[in-house]
Enzyme design. Structure first.
Site, PDB file in Angstrom:
ATOM      1  CG  ASN A  50      -0.404  -0.197   2.527  1.00  0.00           C
ATOM      2  OD1 ASN A  50       0.620  -0.861   2.686  1.00  0.00           O
ATOM      3  ND2 ASN A  50      -1.032   0.372   3.532  1.00  0.00           N
ATOM      4  CD  GLU A  52      -1.331   4.665   4.789  1.00  0.00           C
ATOM      5  OE1 GLU A  52      -0.834   5.505   5.566  1.00  0.00           O
ATOM      6  OE2 GLU A  52      -2.063   3.721   5.167  1.00  0.00           O
ATOM      7  CB  CYS A  61      -5.409  -1.311  -1.680  1.00  0.00           C
ATOM      8  SG  CYS A  61      -6.745  -0.577  -0.741  1.00  0.00           S
ATOM      9  CD  GLU A  63      -5.513  -5.809  -1.290  1.00  0.00           C
ATOM     10  OE1 GLU A  63      -4.913  -4.724  -1.150  1.00  0.00           O
ATOM     11  OE2 GLU A  63      -6.358  -6.235  -0.477  1.00  0.00           O
ATOM     12  CB  CYS A  97     -11.094  -2.460   0.327  1.00  0.00           C
ATOM     13  SG  CYS A  97     -10.477  -1.750  -1.217  1.00  0.00           S
ATOM     14  CB  CYS A 100      -8.950  -4.385  -3.881  1.00  0.00           C
ATOM     15  SG  CYS A 100      -7.748  -3.085  -3.495  1.00  0.00           S
TER      16      CYS A 100
HETATM   17  N1  THU Z   1      -5.319  -1.374   2.520  1.00  0.00           N
HETATM   18  C1  THU Z   1      -4.769  -2.212   1.585  1.00  0.00           C
HETATM   19  O1  THU Z   1      -3.641  -1.986   1.117  1.00  0.00           O
HETATM   20  N2  THU Z   1      -5.479  -3.293   1.204  1.00  0.00           N
HETATM   21  C2  THU Z   1      -6.718  -3.632   1.686  1.00  0.00           C
HETATM   22  O2  THU Z   1      -7.303  -4.615   1.251  1.00  0.00           O
HETATM   23  C3  THU Z   1      -7.346  -2.781   2.703  1.00  0.00           C
HETATM   24  C4  THU Z   1      -6.622  -1.558   3.093  1.00  0.00           C
HETATM   25  C5  THU Z   1      -4.528  -0.243   2.989  1.00  0.00           C
HETATM   26  C6  THU Z   1      -5.034   1.118   2.608  1.00  0.00           C
HETATM   27  C7  THU Z   1      -4.458   1.982   3.715  1.00  0.00           C
HETATM   28  O3  THU Z   1      -3.137   2.348   3.371  1.00  0.00           O
HETATM   29  C8  THU Z   1      -4.393   1.061   4.923  1.00  0.00           C
HETATM   30  O4  THU Z   1      -4.507  -0.253   4.404  1.00  0.00           O
HETATM   31  C9  THU Z   1      -5.479   1.302   5.949  1.00  0.00           C
HETATM   32  O5  THU Z   1      -6.722   1.292   5.367  1.00  0.00           O
END
Ligand code: THU
Length: 134
Positions: A50, A52, A61, A63, A97, A100
């Protein structure tokens, strides 16, 4: 189509990628590995973490990072995804999520496997009655 050993290898790649996460805002580090196939039947693993952003909504994310890496290299068929997170040093299984899941559907199908270290899902289970254009 995929044996347990292949899924565990994919999970190991996802776990490695957790260390690449850029997650200073949530502290929730996610790693993903996508098993993808190109039109000639070549199969490759693409990893993602991920990423940010201080403008929070721009976060992507793990994925989607992994899948988009594969697609942009010509590997458009998504066979399986492994995903795992870590927070405060603890390993946490992640269920992808909704955004994704929709991206997985674009390149995968109902049989695409999602493994998070705790259990295996088929995409048809995580995203039943998926949106389709037409
Ligand atoms: N996140 C992912 O990378 N994958 C997921 O399936 C759910 C959430 C990340 C996004 C964000 O950087 C952190 O997790 C918290 O939501």
């Amino acid at each position: 189509m995929m044996n347990r050993e292949a899924l565990l290898d994919l999970y190991a790649r996802a776990l490695e990628s957790v260390g690449k996460a850029y997650a200073p805002f949530s502290g929730f580090k996610v790693g993903a590995a996508a098993l993808m196939e190109d039109e000639e039947g070549n199969v490759r693993v693409f990893t993602g973490a991920n990423v940010e952003n201080s403008s929070y909504g721009l976060t992507v994310c793990a994925e989607r990072v992994a899948i988009f890496k594969g697609v942009s290299e010509g590997f458009r068929k998504l066979r399986a995804v492994a995903v795992v997170a870590s927070k405060d040093g603890e390993v946490i299984p992640v269920v992808p999520c909704g955004a994704c899941r929709q991206v997985m559907w674009e390149f995968g199908d109902g049989e695409t496997l999602i493994y998070n270290g705790a259990r295996t899902y088929r995409l048809s289970h995580l995203l039943p009655d998926a949106f389709k254009l037409g």
